[in-house]
Design a protein around this motif. Structure first.
Motif, PDB file in Angstrom:
ATOM      1  N   LEU A   1       0.865  -1.177   0.000  1.00  0.00           N
ATOM      2  CA  LEU A   1       0.000   0.000   0.000  1.00  0.00           C
ATOM      3  C   LEU A   1       0.901   1.225   0.000  1.00  0.00           C
ATOM      4  N   LEU A   2       0.669   2.154  -0.927  1.00  0.00           N
ATOM      5  CA  LEU A   2       1.433   3.397  -1.007  1.00  0.00           C
ATOM      6  C   LEU A   2       0.629   4.503  -0.334  1.00  0.00           C
ATOM      7  N   ALA A   3       1.207   5.144   0.673  1.00  0.00           N
ATOM      8  CA  ALA A   3       0.527   6.226   1.377  1.00  0.00           C
ATOM      9  C   ALA A   3       1.392   7.482   1.319  1.00  0.00           C
ATOM     10  N   ASP A   4       1.017   8.391   0.432  1.00  0.00           N
ATOM     11  CA  ASP A   4       1.756   9.638   0.243  1.00  0.00           C
ATOM     12  C   ASP A   4       0.800  10.647  -0.372  1.00  0.00           C
ATOM     13  N   ASP A   5       0.862  11.898   0.076  1.00  0.00           N
ATOM     14  CA  ASP A   5      -0.065  12.902  -0.446  1.00  0.00           C
ATOM     15  C   ASP A   5       0.340  13.416  -1.825  1.00  0.00           C
ATOM     16  N   GLN A   6       1.547  13.107  -2.261  1.00  0.00           N
ATOM     17  CA  GLN A   6       2.005  13.573  -3.578  1.00  0.00           C
ATOM     18  C   GLN A   6       1.783  12.479  -4.620  1.00  0.00           C
TER      19      GLN A   6
ATOM     20  N   ALA B   1      -3.067   5.610  -1.083  1.00  0.00           N
ATOM     21  CA  ALA B   1      -3.749   6.511  -0.163  1.00  0.00           C
ATOM     22  C   ALA B   1      -3.066   7.867  -0.194  1.00  0.00           C
ATOM     23  N   SER B   2      -3.867   8.928  -0.151  1.00  0.00           N
ATOM     24  CA  SER B   2      -3.305  10.277  -0.175  1.00  0.00           C
ATOM     25  C   SER B   2      -3.271  10.929   1.203  1.00  0.00           C
TER      26      SER B   2
END
Length: 142
Positions: free
Chosen positions: A6-11, A34-35
């Motif tokens: 799971l990738l969780a980064d706002d960019q 996820a942002s």
């Protein structure tokens, strides 16, 4: 066995880069993006490893890490950040993160880190390790 990430980064651009790296690795697959931290917590049950940014709008990565690791003991969190600040390292570890790396890490090193964390191992970047040792010994990192 394929490691579900799971990738969780706002960019969005950062997520896209990590997605290419992960999905071109034969034993890894991105299963969600996820942002913010709230979305990461919601999507975490489908992952083996969460690549977690610290600074995100709304619920941050440290809060999300604590929520994920306290309710999903088989999901590992690997914190990736541009801010290798001592307090972030300590907070991430206190909140249950299995690892802490700079976003500037070499791609092969990141792939290996994901594999290690997925197996239940822990790891820190060299800068984070120096800071942790200095704090443990009561000195300052050099």
């Amino acid at each position: 066995m394929t490691i579900k990430i799971l990738l969780a980064d706002d960019q969005e651009l950062v997520r896209a880069a990590f997605k290419v790296l992960v999905n071109t690795t034969p034993d890894m697959e991105v299963v969600g993006e996820a942002s913010d931290g709230r979305e990461a917590v919601r999507l975490a049950p489908g992952a083996d490893v969460v690549l977690m940014d610290i600074r995100m709008p709304g619920s941050d990565g440290l809060t999300a890490t604590r929520q994920i690791t306290s309710t999903l003991p088989n999901v590992r969190v690997l914190v990736l950040t541009t801010f290798e600040i001592d307090e972030y390292v300590f907070a991430a570890l206190r909140n249950g993160a299995s690892g802490f790396l700079s976003k500037g890490v070499d791609p092969a090193e990141l792939q290996q880190a994901i594999r290690l964390v997925a197996k239940g191992e822990a790891l820190l970047s060299s800068g984070a390790t120096r800071a942790l040792i200095a704090r443990f010994l009561g000195g300052s990192a050099s």
